[in-house]
Each structure stands twice: as structure tokens, then as C-alpha cells.
Design a protein around this motif. Structure first.
Motif, mmCIF file in Angstrom:
data_model
loop_
_atom_site.group_PDB
_atom_site.id
_atom_site.type_symbol
_atom_site.label_atom_id
_atom_site.label_comp_id
_atom_site.label_asym_id
_atom_site.label_seq_id
_atom_site.Cartn_x
_atom_site.Cartn_y
_atom_site.Cartn_z
ATOM 1 N N VAL A 253 0.869 -1.184 0.000
ATOM 2 C CA VAL A 253 0.000 0.000 0.000
ATOM 3 C C VAL A 253 0.902 1.229 0.000
ATOM 4 N N ILE A 254 0.513 2.212 -0.821
ATOM 5 C CA ILE A 254 1.329 3.404 -1.083
ATOM 6 C C ILE A 254 0.721 4.585 -0.321
ATOM 7 N N GLU A 255 1.443 5.654 -0.247
ATOM 8 C CA GLU A 255 1.072 6.797 0.605
ATOM 9 C C GLU A 255 -0.399 7.234 0.483
ATOM 10 N N LYS A 256 -0.889 7.862 1.515
ATOM 11 C CA LYS A 256 -2.258 8.390 1.505
ATOM 12 C C LYS A 256 -2.305 9.634 0.628
ATOM 13 N N SER A 257 -3.415 9.800 -0.065
ATOM 14 C CA SER A 257 -3.557 11.023 -0.864
ATOM 15 C C SER A 257 -4.899 11.674 -0.561
ATOM 16 N N VAL A 258 -4.988 12.957 -0.869
ATOM 17 C CA VAL A 258 -6.243 13.686 -0.609
ATOM 18 C C VAL A 258 -7.331 13.231 -1.566
ATOM 19 N N THR A 259 -6.949 12.890 -2.826
ATOM 20 C CA THR A 259 -7.991 12.471 -3.774
ATOM 21 C C THR A 259 -8.528 11.084 -3.426
ATOM 22 N N SER A 260 -7.641 10.155 -3.071
ATOM 23 C CA SER A 260 -8.158 8.829 -2.715
ATOM 24 C C SER A 260 -9.013 8.933 -1.457
ATOM 25 N N THR A 261 -8.582 9.762 -0.512
ATOM 26 C CA THR A 261 -9.320 9.867 0.748
ATOM 27 C C THR A 261 -10.711 10.487 0.520
ATOM 28 N N LEU A 262 -10.786 11.471 -0.368
ATOM 29 C CA LEU A 262 -12.090 12.101 -0.635
ATOM 30 C C LEU A 262 -12.995 11.217 -1.498
ATOM 31 N N ASP A 263 -12.421 10.515 -2.480
ATOM 32 C CA ASP A 263 -13.252 9.589 -3.265
ATOM 33 C C ASP A 263 -13.791 8.483 -2.360
ATOM 34 N N PHE A 264 -12.964 8.073 -1.422
ATOM 35 C CA PHE A 264 -13.401 7.100 -0.402
ATOM 36 C C PHE A 264 -14.541 7.706 0.424
ATOM 37 N N ALA A 265 -14.336 8.931 0.895
ATOM 38 C CA ALA A 265 -15.357 9.570 1.748
ATOM 39 C C ALA A 265 -16.686 9.689 1.001
ATOM 40 N N ALA A 266 -16.617 10.093 -0.259
ATOM 41 C CA ALA A 266 -17.840 10.289 -1.040
ATOM 42 C C ALA A 266 -18.565 8.966 -1.259
ATOM 43 N N SER A 267 -17.834 7.966 -1.733
ATOM 44 C CA SER A 267 -18.519 6.712 -2.066
ATOM 45 C C SER A 267 -18.999 6.000 -0.802
ATOM 46 N N MET A 268 -18.266 6.121 0.312
ATOM 47 C CA MET A 268 -18.722 5.504 1.566
ATOM 48 C C MET A 268 -19.967 6.205 2.111
ATOM 49 N N ALA A 269 -20.029 7.518 1.970
ATOM 50 C CA ALA A 269 -21.230 8.233 2.434
ATOM 51 C C ALA A 269 -22.443 7.795 1.624
#
Ligand code: 9MR
Length: 563
Positions: A253-269
Motif C-alpha cells: 500500500v502506497i502513501e495516503k492522498s487527498v484524492t483517494s481519501t475524498l473519493d473514499f469519503a464520497a462513495s462511503m457516504a
């Protein structure tokens, strides 16, 4: 009668609905009459005149259009023009898109990572599990005190991203978003579709069971100690054209990014509200996904500049990583999408300010790297439960969408392949069959739902006709469907399984004059720049985001037009 293959005739190779418009295109210029004949008897059932020649603005090629919408009788027919000869047969039938719809969703099952794909569900495409991903390494770029470099986490399941075997959060979030939108837009239809997957016996629709396979993986990509989400789970470099069970490279697993974290937040919501009624099969997941989404959003607020840049990352950490980047220059669209979904799910006013802050000025077609459109679609869809400001934002999103659809229809009467899509050289690029043709088709369907104006529905159908054969190459761009379809997609699962036919139901990327794969293409004219060979990852790959868009598109048409 056994008509010869006559490649000059271009039409939707699945056929036509009895009550919808029917158009074929001849890829050359003739004038005068055409005849539609019944296949078995050879009897003329319809005759008409071909159109005036139509000129492609960029290829300068000319076509004529063969319109036969008045033919409404179910049957099998062919077209005949005296100086051209006969076309291959085609059908006029009900439920035109039902098997393609199922196959497009089933494709996600075939794309599952880390599980046996069983003959009961996959027939001859059965295969043993590879990539268990229960011992995934923390890449130095992702190391923390709690999770040091080279320590191990478990991150199993999910779908393989594309022709390669890696799993990328940005693209996963996007794909889950469009598939959840399909469920929210057509819930009754989605509940009625069974595609025979291992979960089919439960009480949850197969569409949601399939989405859960990927959501469960995504949840494991969130760092429990701070809520940030790793950009991807990957081998350092792409594997060869080998089976999953033969892969030996370590997975990181590679570093955390703001785009992956937000796409995660959106789809999980979004997933949180969609899964709430299915507690029986999915106990506690709805709450868990909402909590994960909120934590991810908060991480993103604290790391707004954490954009993934593979070159920079490689300058600082080893091993170097050369797989798919899913890089971005801005996260404003991801903030907009995540805030919108969180607002719709929670009603918490805290998110309104972010929605307003990042509001776009027009409707923007959703693609993995620009996700405004997914949020705009959600705003439109949930109009009834939005209040005050958010309600008027929903209204303006609807107007923007209709403006966009109208702008696509200007001059469409003269389109060389009788579709809004395919008239500009800009319509052809890496993944355009999805990122332009399918998502524009979906925009037409949204405009139709908002206005009830049949022109939009007809044009949605025309762009689908384009993808399924009425186009400059004569390909039906979905594996396993039509008389001329991709046989050698850039797809490791298909290339390594020893079976001649590719895994069925997958949309390929499509014509791309950029030809970043360096392959030899038969033509570099934008709408002809496609080659059906294994190495052509820039024109002939498959990918979950493209597949997600296409599944929405074909299922929405199926839902709208089935009896
Ligand atoms: O779909 C992506 C496309 O928009 C980009 O132009 C292209 C080059 O960066 O990458 C595509 O995504 C690929 C990903 O990076 C790795 N897995 C295969 C994807 C489809 O080709």
C-alpha cells in the motif's frame, strides 16, 4: 439466404427495439433506394431512400444514413442496396439490452480479486483465487510509527482495476459511486436483476452484493489511526501477461492522498445510505461506512495538498513504483463530491459550505479524475429531500445538465454516424468509449428524466448504437457481443486463461489517436485509431471505471425501455 459479411453497413449489432428509432449507416456514399428484407423469406418489408451524404468534420469521410424506424415488427432482417449488396442480419426485438445489461454487471464478478471464480457462476471462465492480499506491505511512503515500513496489513478482496492486477482507490471510489447511483436512480429495476453470483441467494440485490465486494476492500485501505486512505495497493511494476496464481511480486500500500481519501469519503457516504435497508445481510455496515467517511473527510480537510505525485514519491522512497498513477492536479471536485454525499446522507449543515465553495459553473461529465458530475447527479436525484439553499443548488444543477445536453445536440441531424457522440476529433482519447460516449449518454438519460422530452432518450439510444457498431471501425466495443467485437483485449485475466474467447461483457477503451502504447494502429484518423491486439492498452484495455459507466448506461436504457 446466407448474406456475405458486408462491412460497409454499420448498425447496432444487438439489433433494434420495435418501437424506437432504427438507423443504419453506410460507410460510403450511394444514392437512391434501400430495402429491408425479412431474412428467411427474402421478402421486402420496408423500403426507403438513403439520406444525402454526411461529412465528418475531422476525417472528411462521407456516409449516408439508412432510416427505417417505421419497421416495427419483431423479426430478423437484412438491408440491401443494389449497388452495395446485403448486410449481415439484424434483429428487431423486445428486451434488446437485457442480456448485455446482465453481462456488464457480471463482468465485475469476473474481475474479483482474491477469490475462486466458480464454474457455477462463471462457466468456462472459472479460475482459482490469486492475490489473497492478506499480507500486504506498508510502502515506506506510507509508513507511520504504528505501521512502519515493510510491516504487514491485510487488505483482501476488491476488483482488479483493469487489464492489470492492482487496486486503486481513486478509480474504485469512482466506480462504486456510479454503480450506487445506478441503484439509487433505478431501485426497482436493480432489485429485479439477478446475475448469478455467490450472494444471489441472499435478500440484497445482486448489484449491491457486487458493490460490497469492493467496498469491503476499500474499508481496509483506511489507516485506522488517522482516517487517511492509501492511494493504491500495487506491485512495484506491472506483472506480465500471467495468471493471478502465477504472480510473485510483493504487494504494497502506497502513501495516503487527498484524492483517494475524498473519493473514499464520497462513495462511503453514498454507500452508507444505500446499504441502510439491507441490515439483515450487511449488519452494521451502514454506520461503519458513515463513520469511515466522516473520518476520511476530516483527514482531507487537514491534508488538502496531499496530491499523489508518483515521480516525487519515487524520488524519496524505495522500491520505486511504476504502475497506474491516477494523479490529479486539484482536489476541488473531490471535495465537492464528498461534501455533497455527506450532506445528502447526514443532512448536516457543516457540509453545505464546502458544497458552495467548490460549486462548478456548468455540468461536468464525470470521469475518474473529475468527479463533479457524480455530485451533480446526486444533487438532482435527491431534490425532494434537499432544503433551502441545497434545494436551489439542486435546481441549478438540473438546469446546467439540460444546458449541457442541449449543447451536445446542436447540429446532430447531420451527424455522420447519426449520433451526438463521435462528431468531433476531441471525442477520441484514452478510454473515450466510457469517458465521453457512455457518460454523455447518461447525461441524455438524466435530461430525459428531468424533462420527459423523448429527444434526449432517442439520443441516448443513438450513442449506444454508436458503441455497439454504428461507428467508423464497425466494431461492437463490448467483448462477447455483436458479430465484430474485441477478441484480444488488454486484459491479463483473459490473456492468461488459455480460453480463446475473452471474458465477456467488458467495454474496451476505444479509438485513441494518442496511441500511448506505441502499437501499430491501422489508422490514426481519430475515430479509426483502434486496434484489437493484446498490447494495445491505450485503445483496447478494459477498466472498472469504464465498465461502471457502461453498466449504468446500458442498465438505465434497459430499465427505461423494457416492457
Ligand atoms: O483511465 C486512465 C486514463 O484516463 C489515463 O489517460 C491513463 C494514463 O494515465 O490511465 C488510465 O488508467 C489506467 C491506470 O492508470 C492503470 N490501470 C489501467 C487503467 C486503464 O488503462
Amino acid at each position: 439466404i446466407n448474406p456475405p459479411v458486408n462491412e460497409l453497413y454499420r448498425f447496432n449489432q444487438l439489433g433494434f427495439y420495435p418501437s424506437q428509432e432504427k438507423i443504419a449507416v453506410l460507410d460510403t456514399v450511394v444514392s437512391g433506394p434501400f430495402y429491408i428484407k425479412e431474412l428467411n423469406s427474402g421478402k421486402v418489408v420496408y423500403e426507403g431512400l438513403v439520406s444525402q451524404p454526411r461529412l465528418s468534420a475531422f476525417s472528411k469521410k462521407e456516409t449516408v444514413v439508412i432510416p427505417f424506424s417505421q419497421l416495427r415488427t419483431i423479426g430478423t432482417y437484412f438491408i440491401e442496396i443494389p449497388e452495395v449488396g446485403k448486410s449481415l442480419p439484424f434483429e428487431v426485438k423486445d428486451s434488446l439490452f437485457s442480456s448485455l445489461s446482465k453481462a456488464s454487471l457480471k463482468a465485475f464478478y469476473l474481475q474479483r480479486s482474491g477469490t475462486d471464480i466458480e464454474a457455477e457462476f462463471a462457466g468456462k471462465w472459472e479460475r482459482p483465487a490469486g492475490h489473497p492480499d492478506t499480507l500486504v506491505r506498508i510502502h515506506p511512503s506510507a509508513a507511520t510509527a504504528v505501521r512502519p515500513a515493510e510491516s504487514l496489513i491485510s487488505s483482501p478482496k476488491g476488483w482488479y482495476d483493469a487489464g492489470d492486477y492492482n487496486k486503486y482507490i481513486v478509480n474504485s471510489g469512482f466506480t462504486v459511486g456510479i454503480l450506487l447511483s445506478l441503484y439509487e436512480d433505478y431501485p426497482q429495476y436493480a432489485q429485479s436483476v439477478s446475475v448469478q453470483i455467490p450472494e444471489s441467494a441472499n435478500q440484497t440485490p445482486d448489484l449491491l452484493d457486487e458493490i460490497w465486494w469492493n467496498l469491503e476492500w476499500m474499508l481496509s485501505m483506511q489507516d485506522p489511526s488517522d482516517g487517511g486512505v492509501y492511494h493504491k495497493l500495487t506491485t512495484p511494476s506491472f506483472e506480465g501477461m500471467i495468471k493471478p496464481t502465477e504472480c510473485k511480486q510483493p504487494r504494497y500500500v502506497i502513501e495516503k492522498s487527498v484524492t483517494s481519501t475524498l473519493d473514499f469519503a464520497a462513495s462511503m457516504a453514498q454507500a452508507s445510505r444505500v446499504f441502510a435497508p439491507f441490515e439483515k445481510d450487511y449488519p452494521e455496515v451502514s454506520q461503519k461506512m458513515l463513520q469511515s467517511s466522516i473520518r476520511a473527510f476530516n483527514w482531507a480537510l487537514q491534508h488538502p495538498d496531499a496530491l499523489y505525485n508518483q515521480r516525487k514519491m519515487n524520488a524519496n522512497f524505495k522500491p520505486a513504483v511504476s504502475t497506474g498513477g491516477y494523479e490529479d492536479r486539484s482536489a476541488t471536485d473531490e471535495f465537492f463530491w464528498a461534501a455533497t454525499e455527506l450532506y445528502i446522507t447526514t443532512g448536516n449543515d457543516k457540509y453545505t459550505s464546502y458544497v458552495k465553495q467548490y460549486l462548478p459553473e456548468s455540468f461536468i461529465l464525470p470521469v475518474w479524475g473529475k468527479v463533479y458530475g457524480l455530485a451533480q447527479m446526486s444533487l438532482i436525484r435527491h431534490r425532494d429531500k434537499l432544503e433551502k439553499e441545497m434545494g436551489s443548488l439542486s435546481d441549478s444543477a438540473g438546469k446546467q445538465l439540460i444546458n449541457y445536453a442541449d449543447s451536445c445536440l446542436a447540429g446532430v441531424e447531420l451527424a455522420p454516424y447519426a449520433a451526438a457522440y463521435g462528431r468531433s476529433s476531441k471525442d477520441f482519447f484514452w478510454g473515450c468509449n466510457s469517458d465521453k460516449a457512455s457518460n454523455q449518454g447518461i447525461a441524455f438519460l438524466y435530461a430525459y428524466r428531468l424533462t420527459n422530452d423523448r429527444r434526449y432518450l432517442t439520443n441516448a439510444l443513438h450513442s449506444m448504437d454508436y458503441l455497439l457498431g454504428r461507428n467508423a471501425t464497425g466494431y461492437c466495443y463490448v467483448t462477447g457481443f455483436g458479430h465484430k467485437s474485441p477478441l484480444h483485449p488488454h486484459h491479463r485475466l483473459a490473456a492468461s486463461d488459455g480460453i480463446d474467447e475473452p471474458l465477456p461483457g467488458f467495454l474496451v477503451g476505444g479509438p485513441n489517436p494518442g496511441k500511448q502504447d506505441g502499437c501499430e494502429y491501422p489508422s490514426l484518423v481519430p475515430d479509426e485509431a483502434y486496434v484489437d491486439i493484446l498490447p494495445s492498452y491505450a485503445s483496447n484495455e478494459i477498466a472498472i471505471n469504464w465498465q461502471g459507466m457502461f453498466t449504468y448506461y446500458v442498465m438505465a436504457l434497459d430499465a427505461t425501455l423494457r416492457d
